[in-house]
Design a protein around this motif. Structure first.
Motif, short mmCIF file in Angstrom:
data_model
loop_
_atom_site.label_atom_id
_atom_site.label_comp_id
_atom_site.label_asym_id
_atom_site.label_seq_id
_atom_site.Cartn_x
_atom_site.Cartn_y
_atom_site.Cartn_z
N MET A 129 0.85 -1.19 0.00
CA MET A 129 0.00 0.00 0.00
C MET A 129 0.88 1.24 0.00
N VAL A 130 0.57 2.14 -0.90
CA VAL A 130 1.36 3.37 -1.01
C VAL A 130 0.43 4.55 -0.81
N VAL A 131 0.83 5.46 0.06
CA VAL A 131 0.05 6.69 0.27
C VAL A 131 0.39 7.65 -0.86
N LYS A 132 -0.60 8.06 -1.59
CA LYS A 132 -0.36 8.97 -2.70
C LYS A 132 -0.45 10.43 -2.25
N SER A 133 -1.38 10.70 -1.33
CA SER A 133 -1.48 12.06 -0.80
C SER A 133 -2.26 12.03 0.50
N MET A 134 -2.08 13.10 1.27
CA MET A 134 -2.85 13.23 2.50
C MET A 134 -3.10 14.70 2.74
N SER A 135 -4.33 15.01 3.17
CA SER A 135 -4.59 16.40 3.52
C SER A 135 -5.42 16.44 4.80
N THR A 136 -5.40 17.60 5.44
CA THR A 136 -6.18 17.78 6.68
C THR A 136 -7.24 18.86 6.46
N ASP A 137 -7.56 19.13 5.19
CA ASP A 137 -8.59 20.13 4.89
C ASP A 137 -9.95 19.64 5.37
N PRO A 138 -10.85 20.59 5.69
CA PRO A 138 -12.18 20.20 6.17
C PRO A 138 -12.91 19.29 5.18
N ILE A 139 -13.68 18.35 5.71
CA ILE A 139 -14.46 17.41 4.90
C ILE A 139 -15.92 17.63 5.23
N ASP A 140 -16.75 17.78 4.22
CA ASP A 140 -18.18 18.02 4.44
C ASP A 140 -18.81 16.86 5.21
N ALA A 141 -19.62 17.19 6.20
CA ALA A 141 -20.22 16.17 7.07
C ALA A 141 -21.09 15.19 6.29
N SER A 142 -21.66 15.65 5.17
CA SER A 142 -22.56 14.77 4.41
C SER A 142 -21.85 13.54 3.87
N VAL A 143 -20.54 13.64 3.75
CA VAL A 143 -19.75 12.51 3.24
C VAL A 143 -19.95 11.27 4.12
N PHE A 144 -20.18 11.51 5.39
CA PHE A 144 -20.23 10.38 6.33
C PHE A 144 -21.66 9.86 6.55
N GLU A 145 -22.63 10.44 5.86
CA GLU A 145 -24.02 9.97 6.02
C GLU A 145 -24.15 8.53 5.50
N LEU A 146 -25.10 7.82 6.07
CA LEU A 146 -25.29 6.41 5.68
C LEU A 146 -25.76 6.31 4.23
N PRO A 147 -25.23 5.36 3.47
CA PRO A 147 -25.75 5.11 2.12
C PRO A 147 -27.20 4.61 2.19
N ALA A 148 -27.92 4.77 1.08
CA ALA A 148 -29.33 4.38 1.04
C ALA A 148 -29.53 2.91 1.42
N GLU A 149 -28.61 2.06 0.99
CA GLU A 149 -28.75 0.63 1.28
C GLU A 149 -28.67 0.35 2.79
N ILE A 150 -27.83 1.10 3.45
CA ILE A 150 -27.70 0.90 4.90
C ILE A 150 -28.92 1.48 5.63
N LYS A 151 -29.39 2.60 5.14
CA LYS A 151 -30.62 3.17 5.72
C LYS A 151 -31.77 2.17 5.59
N ALA A 152 -31.85 1.53 4.42
CA ALA A 152 -32.91 0.53 4.21
C ALA A 152 -32.77 -0.63 5.18
N LEU A 153 -31.54 -1.03 5.43
CA LEU A 153 -31.32 -2.14 6.37
C LEU A 153 -31.82 -1.80 7.76
N ARG A 154 -31.77 -0.55 8.12
CA ARG A 154 -32.15 -0.14 9.48
C ARG A 154 -33.66 -0.04 9.64
N GLN A 155 -34.41 -0.09 8.52
CA GLN A 155 -35.87 0.05 8.60
C GLN A 155 -36.49 -1.14 9.32
#
Lengths: 252, 450
Positions: free
Chosen positions: A226-252
């Motif tokens: 495994m090779v690290v190509k780049s790394m940054s510490t810039d802010p990441i939008d919170a929406s990125v971490f929201e559950l995918p639709a398939e996982i939301k469906a599993l929780r129903q």
């Protein structure tokens, strides 16, 4: 910090490294595990540098020569433990795993959608802990120095760490600079019992923290690079971490 | 897959596939091989096996002695085909499945399968099996070359290109006693099948005996493969074909899903097929002729039929045990909540069913979730890797033993059907499919008991 031979683990391990002019290791007496870990934290950049970071975005390339496969991936993290890992697998597609702060999940075309629980959840929470490289004593039930050794051509101190679930990690911290040289990881999960060897190479500084940019893993007769190509510490939008639709469906 | 873990990833990547024996087809004059490359290739193959063979006693084979005896021959090999024969001889000493050398270039693989020129891959549109000492046509693809030539199931193949019945009989005689009858049938049908594939546009001369005992000769112009060509890792391009059908019997609706290989390119169609057949009274999964593929796909697709966390089997390497954990599929590809299919599941196998197909069929059988119909499977069920060798070829080598639920082992014995229904010439000529017929009857019976 995680204890499995996942790219996630390697990333987590790699994501911490500050070179501090570490004191030379004592030749005769073994330092305590706490001392070794403190030296490591200092070596990768120090507690302040670790706690200063709020986000991490690491882009990687992985290859498994025995399968003839090269993958690209990205690991996104936000404090305290939100995470998303996405590996693009040629011929298969997107293999994802994440944690939104409440639900840990995995999703890929081969296995489908899954909410992680039990030991799997505990493992992932350790992997996704933003301060995994700082909070050894919180993440492991026990840790003790068990001797000196050599790994990847470097002399090191071996520290045995055991998780609540009983998994064992033998971490090898370099004598000369205190950085993590490698680890032997023994795990037992519903997916089986495995032992793997990981070595870390080519530490470089990203956002005030030193991390290995190349990681080699060996398990079950297979090799992975495994090779690290780049790394940054810039802010990441919170929406990125929201559950995918398939996982939301599993929780129903 | 438990997580995107390395070993789990490795397990998923394990190519649980076998390779059909190549036909002795004409090929262009091979290029001369550098002796240093030949030796490096031999050494690399030997070392890969030495490092990863799961049994450190090599089941009693003196592996260093095998190297020492064959290495001089490798050094003298002047072409890749010669070198392959030496490496193959070395691998054969182990007596296990999944030890093969795959020619490095796709074109070379194709030529090994019967063609002498480059182009889109093609086939004759017929499947064959070795039954009772004869090679029978067991299926004719509608619209294919064989169909257009009027060839029908049940006919006996007397010759396909250079592969004559006499050559098959000779090969069978040499094999008999060294491998079991199923492996003999696998090799015989595989050899003839390979002669019926090549480059689209190639002509293959065939000679058959029809249902009335008359000799029929035809020139079959190979037609382009119907499926999707897909690559995975170091494996050469392969056709991926998923077929889906719905049958009606005694007022019941029965879905049939058949596919030719476990490669990721098949996943969307396989998932869609289950979705579309979710309301059926039963599902038949036809794995006859399916040689395996990506090991991780077996537990993945099994999740469509199993509503509990369980394992299809355990892969045992030198140090590790990796479970093929089934993840019940409770969400479909469209992101909608569903339940795994709960109706009767029948699986069809034959002697050409191998590897990942055996793990799937045998695993669901051992878990009591499926009933198996047909003939005993190939008995080649070992997880393997496929590194590239210095000469560009690919080494397929098993890295683990595979144990199913309850300790059942399919390597060697194969998956034994619950209801044997071997194919016969009479049934084929009558338009019947004994395994499918038995599976359909069983599903009807299961539903009538509900």
């Amino acid at each position: 910090m995680s204890f499995r031979t996942s790219p996630l683990r390697a990333l987590a391990l790699a994501g911490a490294a500050l070179t501090v002019a570490a004191a030379p290791a004592q030749a005769q007496t073994l330092p305590t595990a706490e001392q070794v870990v403190a030296r490591y934290v200092a070596a990768i950049g120090g507690e302040q540098a670790i706690t200063a970071q709020q986000f991490r975005r690491v882009q990687i390339e992985m290859s498994m020569p025995a399968a003839g496969v090269t993958m690209t991936g990205e690991m996104l993290q936000a404090r305290p433990n939100k995470a998303l890992m996405n590996i693009e697998f040629p011929g298969i597609g997107s293999m994802r795993q994440g944690y939104d702060g409440q639900v840990a999940w995995s999703l890929n075309p081969v296995q489908g959608a899954k909410i992680l629980g039990g030991k799997e959840l505990a493992d992932v929470l350790r992997q996704f802990d933003f301060e995994a490289n700082l909070r050894f004593s919180h993440l492991f039930r026990s840790m003790e120095t068990v001797g000196r050794g050599e790994m990847n051509g470097e002399k090191c101190v071996n520290v045995r760490m055991v998780t609540e679930g009983g998994d064992e990690v033998l971490n090898c911290f370099a004598d000369d600079d205190g950085l993590l040289v490698g680890a032997v990881v023994k795990t037992s999960t519903e997916a089986g019992q495995t032992e793997s060897t990981i070595t870390f190479h080519d530490y470089r500084e990203f956002g005030g923290l030193k991390m290995p940019t190349r990681t080699s893993m060996s398990a079950g007769g297979q090799q992975m690079e495994m090779v690290v190509k780049s790394m940054s510490t810039d802010p990441i939008d919170a929406s990125v971490f929201e559950l995918p639709a398939e996982i939301k469906a599993l929780r129903q | 897959m438990k997580s995107i873990g390395f070993l789990a990833l490795g397990a998923a990547l394990s190519a649980c596939a076998t390779a059909a024996p190549p036909a002795d087809a004409p090929s262009p004059t091979p290029e001369r091989l550098d002796p240093a490359v030949a030796l490096a290739t031999f050494d690399s193959a030997w070392s890969s096996v030495n490092r990863t063979f799961w049994d450190t006693t090599f089941y009693g084979v003196n592996w260093p002695a095998v190297r020492d005896s064959l290495r001089p021959r490798a050094q003298q090999a002047t072409t890749n085909p010669e070198l392959r024969r030496v490496i193959t001889a070395m691998l054969n000493e182990l007596g296990q499945s999944h030890f093969n050398v795959i020619p490095g270039e796709a074109g070379e693989s194709l030529r090994a399968a019967g063609s002498t020129r480059e182009g889109d891959p093609g086939d004759a549109g017929m499947q064959v099996r070795y039954v009772d000492g004869r090679v029978l046509v067991t299926r004719v693809v509608p619209g294919g070359a064989a169909d257009a030539a009027g060839i029908r199931p049940g006919w006996v193949v007397e010759a396909a290109g250079a592969m004559t019945a006499a050559r098959v009989a000779d090969a069978v005689q040499k094999l008999t006693g060294t491998v079991n009858a199923r492996r003999v049938a696998y090799m015989a049908a595989g050899g003839v099948g390979a002669a019926l594939r090549g480059t689209a546009g190639d002509t293959v001369q065939v000679k058959l005996t029809d249902g009335e005992g008359r000799t029929v000769e035809r020139a079959l112009v190979l037609r382009q493969l119907r499926g999707q060509m897909a690559r995975f890792g170091n494996l050469p391009p392969m056709e991926v074909r998923v077929e889906q059908d719905t049958l009606h019997a005694s007022g019941r609706t029965i879905g049939v899903i058949g596919f030719n290989i476990w490669l990721p390119a098949a996943i969307p169609a396989l998932d869609r097929a289950v979705d579309e057949l979710r309301g059926a009274d039963g599902i038949v999964i036809d794995l006859r002729g399916n040689p395996g593929g990506l090991g991780g796909m077996a537990p993945g697709w099994a999740g469509h039929f199993v509503d509990r966390r369980d394992t299809l089997g355990t892969m045992i390497t030198r140090r590790d045990r990796v479970e093929f954990v089934i993840n019940p599929r409770r969400v479909n590809a469209a992101g909608q909540r569903v339940q795994p299919f709960a109706g009767p599941v029948a699986i069809l196998t034959d002697e050409m069913t191998a590897s990942t197909s055996e793990i799937f069929a045998g695993g669901l059988q051992a878990l009591g979730r499926a009933r198996v119909f047909g003939a005993t499977s190939s008995g080649q069920a070992l997880p393997s890797l496929m590194p590239r060798l210095p000469n560009g070829d690919v080494l397929l080598h098993a890295v683990a033993d595979m144990i199913g639920p309850g300790g059942v082992r399919w390597e060697g014995p194969g998956v034994v059907p619950d209801a044997p229904a071997p194919v016969t010439r009479e049934a084929l000529l009558a338009g019947r499919d004994p395994a499918l017929d038995a599976a359909v009857a069983w599903i009807v019976e299961q539903n009538s008991r509900r």
